[in-house]
Design a protein around this motif. Sequence first.
Motif, PDB file in Angstrom:
ATOM      1  N   ASP A 192      25.697  34.849   1.416  1.00 56.54           N
ATOM      2  CA  ASP A 192      24.354  35.126   1.461  1.00 56.54           C
ATOM      3  C   ASP A 192      23.751  35.207   2.680  1.00 56.54           C
TER       4      ASP A 192
ATOM      5  N   ARG B  42      24.084  38.231   4.506  1.00 57.13           N
ATOM      6  CA  ARG B  42      23.605  39.414   3.977  1.00 57.13           C
ATOM      7  C   ARG B  42      21.961  39.382   4.047  1.00 57.13           C
ATOM      8  N   SER B  43      21.365  38.089   4.530  1.00 54.13           N
ATOM      9  CA  SER B  43      19.999  38.239   4.843  1.00 54.13           C
ATOM     10  C   SER B  43      19.968  38.354   6.206  1.00 54.13           C
ATOM     11  N   MET B  44      20.813  37.858   7.096  1.00 52.18           N
ATOM     12  CA  MET B  44      20.768  38.473   8.525  1.00 52.18           C
ATOM     13  C   MET B  44      20.689  40.123   8.343  1.00 52.18           C
ATOM     14  N   ARG B  45      21.590  40.466   7.718  1.00 51.29           N
ATOM     15  CA  ARG B  45      21.611  42.186   7.772  1.00 51.29           C
ATOM     16  C   ARG B  45      20.122  42.605   7.219  1.00 51.29           C
ATOM     17  N   GLU B  46      19.545  42.015   6.208  1.00 53.72           N
ATOM     18  CA  GLU B  46      18.078  42.418   5.855  1.00 53.72           C
ATOM     19  C   GLU B  46      17.172  42.257   6.919  1.00 53.72           C
ATOM     20  N   THR B  47      17.225  41.152   7.533  1.00 51.53           N
ATOM     21  CA  THR B  47      16.246  40.827   8.508  1.00 51.53           C
ATOM     22  C   THR B  47      16.419  41.824   9.697  1.00 51.53           C
TER      23      THR B  47
ATOM     24  N   PHE C 142      15.857  30.678   8.621  1.00 50.61           N
ATOM     25  CA  PHE C 142      16.961  31.852   8.773  1.00 50.61           C
ATOM     26  C   PHE C 142      17.675  32.086   7.620  1.00 50.61           C
TER      27      PHE C 142
ATOM     28  N   ARG D 208      16.846  32.582   4.852  1.00 50.38           N
ATOM     29  CA  ARG D 208      16.513  33.768   3.820  1.00 50.38           C
ATOM     30  C   ARG D 208      15.854  34.726   5.026  1.00 50.38           C
ATOM     31  N   GLN D 209      15.732  35.942   4.348  1.00 50.06           N
ATOM     32  CA  GLN D 209      15.512  37.222   5.062  1.00 50.06           C
ATOM     33  C   GLN D 209      13.861  36.847   5.967  1.00 50.06           C
TER      34      GLN D 209
END
Length: 328
Positions: free
Chosen positions: A176, A179-184, A142, A144-145
């Motif tokens: 980072d 931000r990837s959590m936001r994208e997920t 997790f 990463r997106q």
Amino acid sequence: MTSSKGIALVDLDDDGVDHAFRADVLEGLTQEQKAIPARWFYDETGSQLFEEITQLPEYYPTRAETEILRARCAEFVALIAPGSAVVEFGSGSSVKTPILLDCIAPGAYVPLDISGDFLRASAKQLSAKFPGLPVYPVEADFMRQVALPDEVSGLPKVGFFPGSTIGNMVARTSVDLLRSMRETLGEGAKLLIGMDLIKDPQILEAAYDDAAGVTAKFNRNLVTRINRELDGDIPEDLLAHEARWVDEFARIEMHLVAQEDMSFEVSGRRFAMKRGESIHTENSHKFERRTSTTLLLAGGWTPIRRWLDTEERFSLILAEATIPRSAP
């Protein structure tokens, strides 16, 4: 309806070893200050040991966060959309996750974790406790997106990241991840995140170096995993667990310190350590209100509510995804 079907997104090499694990270990052991990211603690044994740590008398974060979750249910219900998909970054705790799920009556539960066996066992336990709740475990890194299951695409999302795991990372990596959590999670999502607070260093050091030695065993299990999965021969018995408060960075550091000069091999490569040198295995940053707010904003999240336990040791923050703005 429940589902125990997992989605495996971990990249394995021909030997069945996670590419990222091998790369992180080999790179970390070549550094002047040897270091391995804390996320690799969590194989099945490491995950079980951490669950033991959360029950130790010295380890206050779980009790403090659990207190908040139990006390603030009515506020969670008012602030989180009904029927939301709860996406937990890390396999659900047997204590904290059921409290949240029981409180907000979600439409689905999606645990994400890199440790597949522990993930599936955790998902199975949660399915048994909540037989009417769809559960979709996703085996993934997790950091990463992550592509969420199609079954939850139409549901509002709330991320759950308890335990102050965000503190294990330096600021750049934390941003980072946020931000990837936001994208997920996507537009309109919320994030319920735990952040531990700065306090007396003696309390902090005891929490990471318990009298029963469980945290030391947890730390050394990383070496056991390296030896098992990466054909290593690191002499585990010559590495001592050490937890130290570093005030300059507002963090606890965990190290494995060489008790004598040693050399060893990992994945066919030779390494050496002198007595007193260490492998830096974990950071656990501690926060106050301004630093936690700054971190969340940098990661694309706006805090909307913050709660503390009665002894003001720990914070739980609800944030919402910030709407991106184009540059002026």
